[in-house]
Design a protein around this motif. Sequence first.
Motif, mmCIF file in Angstrom:
data_model
loop_
_atom_site.group_PDB
_atom_site.id
_atom_site.type_symbol
_atom_site.label_atom_id
_atom_site.label_comp_id
_atom_site.label_asym_id
_atom_site.label_seq_id
_atom_site.Cartn_x
_atom_site.Cartn_y
_atom_site.Cartn_z
ATOM 1 N N ASP A 31 100.296 -18.917 48.471
ATOM 2 C CA ASP A 31 101.690 -18.611 48.196
ATOM 3 C C ASP A 31 101.783 -18.126 47.065
ATOM 4 O OD1 ASP A 31 104.434 -18.820 48.467
ATOM 5 O OD2 ASP A 31 104.348 -20.850 47.924
ATOM 6 N N LEU A 32 102.101 -17.016 46.746
ATOM 7 C CA LEU A 32 102.183 -16.237 45.546
ATOM 8 C C LEU A 32 103.498 -15.701 44.822
ATOM 9 C CD1 LEU A 32 99.078 -13.784 46.130
ATOM 10 C CD2 LEU A 32 99.053 -16.032 44.859
ATOM 11 N N GLU A 33 103.525 -15.798 43.555
ATOM 12 C CA GLU A 33 104.492 -15.205 43.025
ATOM 13 C C GLU A 33 103.873 -14.040 41.878
ATOM 14 O OE1 GLU A 33 105.831 -17.899 38.968
ATOM 15 O OE2 GLU A 33 105.859 -18.936 40.831
ATOM 16 N N VAL A 34 104.908 -12.984 41.762
ATOM 17 C CA VAL A 34 104.211 -11.877 41.130
ATOM 18 C C VAL A 34 105.305 -11.583 39.797
ATOM 19 C CG1 VAL A 34 103.620 -9.569 41.195
ATOM 20 C CG2 VAL A 34 103.279 -10.899 43.196
ATOM 21 N N HIS A 35 104.780 -11.579 38.610
ATOM 22 C CA HIS A 35 105.580 -11.536 37.709
ATOM 23 C C HIS A 35 105.911 -10.078 37.172
ATOM 24 C CE1 HIS A 35 104.451 -15.876 36.151
ATOM 25 N NE2 HIS A 35 105.054 -15.874 37.220
ATOM 26 N N LYS A 36 106.803 -9.851 36.201
ATOM 27 C CA LYS A 36 107.016 -8.392 35.633
ATOM 28 C C LYS A 36 105.817 -8.035 34.989
ATOM 29 C CE LYS A 36 110.336 -5.744 33.023
ATOM 30 N NZ LYS A 36 110.187 -4.478 34.199
ATOM 31 N N ASP A 37 105.458 -6.899 35.012
ATOM 32 C CA ASP A 37 104.233 -6.292 34.347
ATOM 33 C C ASP A 37 103.187 -6.493 34.751
ATOM 34 O OD1 ASP A 37 106.081 -4.683 32.455
ATOM 35 O OD2 ASP A 37 106.129 -6.607 31.121
ATOM 36 N N VAL A 38 102.913 -7.033 35.984
ATOM 37 C CA VAL A 38 101.625 -7.553 36.630
ATOM 38 C C VAL A 38 101.540 -6.755 37.960
ATOM 39 C CG1 VAL A 38 100.150 -9.053 38.034
ATOM 40 C CG2 VAL A 38 101.379 -9.617 35.756
ATOM 41 N N PHE A 39 100.659 -5.851 38.202
ATOM 42 C CA PHE A 39 100.520 -4.947 39.391
ATOM 43 C C PHE A 39 100.506 -5.587 40.544
ATOM 44 C CE2 PHE A 39 98.415 -1.899 42.334
ATOM 45 C CZ PHE A 39 99.577 -1.184 42.378
ATOM 46 N N TRP A 40 101.287 -5.203 41.538
ATOM 47 C CA TRP A 40 101.189 -5.765 42.960
ATOM 48 C C TRP A 40 101.554 -4.658 43.762
ATOM 49 C CZ3 TRP A 40 99.321 -10.223 45.635
ATOM 50 C CH2 TRP A 40 99.782 -10.325 46.837
ATOM 51 N N ASP A 41 101.060 -3.930 44.759
ATOM 52 C CA ASP A 41 101.414 -2.884 45.639
ATOM 53 C C ASP A 41 102.296 -3.483 46.628
ATOM 54 O OD1 ASP A 41 101.606 -0.913 47.574
ATOM 55 O OD2 ASP A 41 99.629 -0.542 47.342
ATOM 56 N N ASP A 42 103.660 -3.003 46.766
ATOM 57 C CA ASP A 42 104.551 -3.523 47.576
ATOM 58 C C ASP A 42 103.969 -3.388 49.133
ATOM 59 O OD1 ASP A 42 106.230 -4.353 45.848
ATOM 60 O OD2 ASP A 42 107.448 -2.513 45.341
ATOM 61 N N ASN A 43 103.142 -2.474 49.552
ATOM 62 C CA ASN A 43 102.528 -2.395 50.861
ATOM 63 C C ASN A 43 101.775 -3.633 51.161
ATOM 64 O OD1 ASN A 43 102.044 -1.440 53.330
ATOM 65 N ND2 ASN A 43 100.448 -0.084 52.467
ATOM 66 N N ASP A 44 102.228 -4.787 50.774
ATOM 67 C CA ASP A 44 101.309 -5.894 51.125
ATOM 68 C C ASP A 44 99.979 -6.199 50.267
ATOM 69 O OD1 ASP A 44 100.786 -8.414 52.259
ATOM 70 O OD2 ASP A 44 99.790 -7.966 54.003
ATOM 71 N N ASN A 45 100.158 -5.432 49.191
ATOM 72 C CA ASN A 45 98.887 -5.446 48.036
ATOM 73 C C ASN A 45 97.613 -4.917 48.889
ATOM 74 O OD1 ASN A 45 97.904 -5.504 45.611
ATOM 75 N ND2 ASN A 45 97.179 -7.686 45.861
ATOM 76 N N VAL A 46 97.986 -3.867 49.447
ATOM 77 C CA VAL A 46 96.774 -3.539 50.182
ATOM 78 C C VAL A 46 95.547 -3.280 49.742
ATOM 79 C CG1 VAL A 46 97.340 -0.926 50.008
ATOM 80 C CG2 VAL A 46 96.024 -1.655 52.051
ATOM 81 N N THR A 47 95.381 -2.709 48.280
ATOM 82 C CA THR A 47 94.303 -2.497 47.599
ATOM 83 C C THR A 47 93.398 -3.905 47.238
ATOM 84 O OG1 THR A 47 95.391 -2.248 45.406
ATOM 85 C CG2 THR A 47 94.687 -0.308 46.881
ATOM 86 N N GLY A 48 94.150 -4.906 46.584
ATOM 87 C CA GLY A 48 93.765 -6.078 46.168
ATOM 88 C C GLY A 48 93.346 -6.864 47.202
ATOM 89 N N ARG A 49 94.151 -6.964 48.462
ATOM 90 C CA ARG A 49 93.615 -7.548 49.568
ATOM 91 C C ARG A 49 92.386 -7.295 50.105
ATOM 92 N NH1 ARG A 49 95.735 -6.349 54.558
ATOM 93 N NH2 ARG A 49 97.193 -5.149 53.464
ATOM 94 N N TRP A 50 92.339 -5.966 50.213
ATOM 95 C CA TRP A 50 90.893 -5.182 50.954
ATOM 96 C C TRP A 50 89.960 -5.670 49.925
ATOM 97 C CZ3 TRP A 50 87.232 -2.173 49.000
ATOM 98 C CH2 TRP A 50 86.107 -1.788 50.107
ATOM 99 N N VAL A 51 90.035 -5.611 48.632
ATOM 100 C CA VAL A 51 88.954 -6.311 47.710
ATOM 101 C C VAL A 51 88.505 -7.683 48.217
ATOM 102 C CG1 VAL A 51 88.073 -6.595 45.632
ATOM 103 C CG2 VAL A 51 89.306 -4.235 46.165
ATOM 104 N N THR A 52 89.669 -8.520 48.031
ATOM 105 C CA THR A 52 89.280 -9.882 48.137
ATOM 106 C C THR A 52 88.842 -10.371 49.655
ATOM 107 O OG1 THR A 52 91.357 -10.278 46.877
ATOM 108 C CG2 THR A 52 90.796 -11.956 48.060
ATOM 109 N N GLU A 53 89.216 -9.572 50.732
ATOM 110 C CA GLU A 53 88.597 -9.819 51.933
ATOM 111 C C GLU A 53 87.096 -9.344 52.064
ATOM 112 O OE1 GLU A 53 92.678 -9.309 54.794
ATOM 113 O OE2 GLU A 53 91.584 -7.561 54.210
ATOM 114 N N ASN A 54 86.638 -8.504 51.140
ATOM 115 C CA ASN A 54 85.452 -7.887 51.159
ATOM 116 C C ASN A 54 84.299 -8.339 50.136
ATOM 117 O OD1 ASN A 54 85.229 -5.823 53.540
ATOM 118 N ND2 ASN A 54 87.219 -5.575 52.724
#
Length: 230
Positions: A31-54
Amino acid sequence: MNTDRISYVRKRLKESQLSTFPKYAHCLGLDLEVHKDVFWDDNDNVTGRWVTENVPPAVGKSVLEIGCGCGLTALFLAKNGASHVLATDINPHAIANTLANANRNGITNITGVQSDLYKNVDPTSQFDQVIFHLPATHVPDDFAFSSMIEHSSFDPGGSVLNRFLRESQNYLTPNGTMILGYNVSRSESTITDKLESLDLPHKLIAKKKITSDGMINLHLYEVWPLPGER
């Protein structure tokens, strides 16, 4: 200098900030909160999620993540068996965000330090895994960052990649490895040429083209330092 590439990345970063903050997301059991000036891709954070999963499992391992952002990868590993995770980022907003999310999820085996790569990491520390999803857009040495969030995407003169590969070996346990995420974009040999020039054994453990135009084409490598270079 590839001005089209820089404009593309800056547009994407700017669009990520067109929200009311904090933003909220549920991702990979967190359960995450994302602050201003921190990157989070609005497409369900596809890049960060993919790295984490792999990223390879870190059960029982000590982990350092460089460039933690809001903490997704660091917190996922801490929650799923890592003995301890140190999360670092050059962006102070990212460290505050990661620690807020640790508290939000009741995760206690994680600490955070603002640091430009290893600058503020205890030099006696050693880790079984060092993870870094590197900024892959090369810009000139004198590139002027317009905001802290741009450090997530731009690598002046290629220096971030060079420093990471050379310095990480001093912070690894004898059997430790680097986990390197990199957007190879349209040049898939960029990272392998660098690894080979430094005589660093490596293997590609995952890859995914995120966008059809090839602008986001992620590769994930596991890298072993040579014993004589520790």
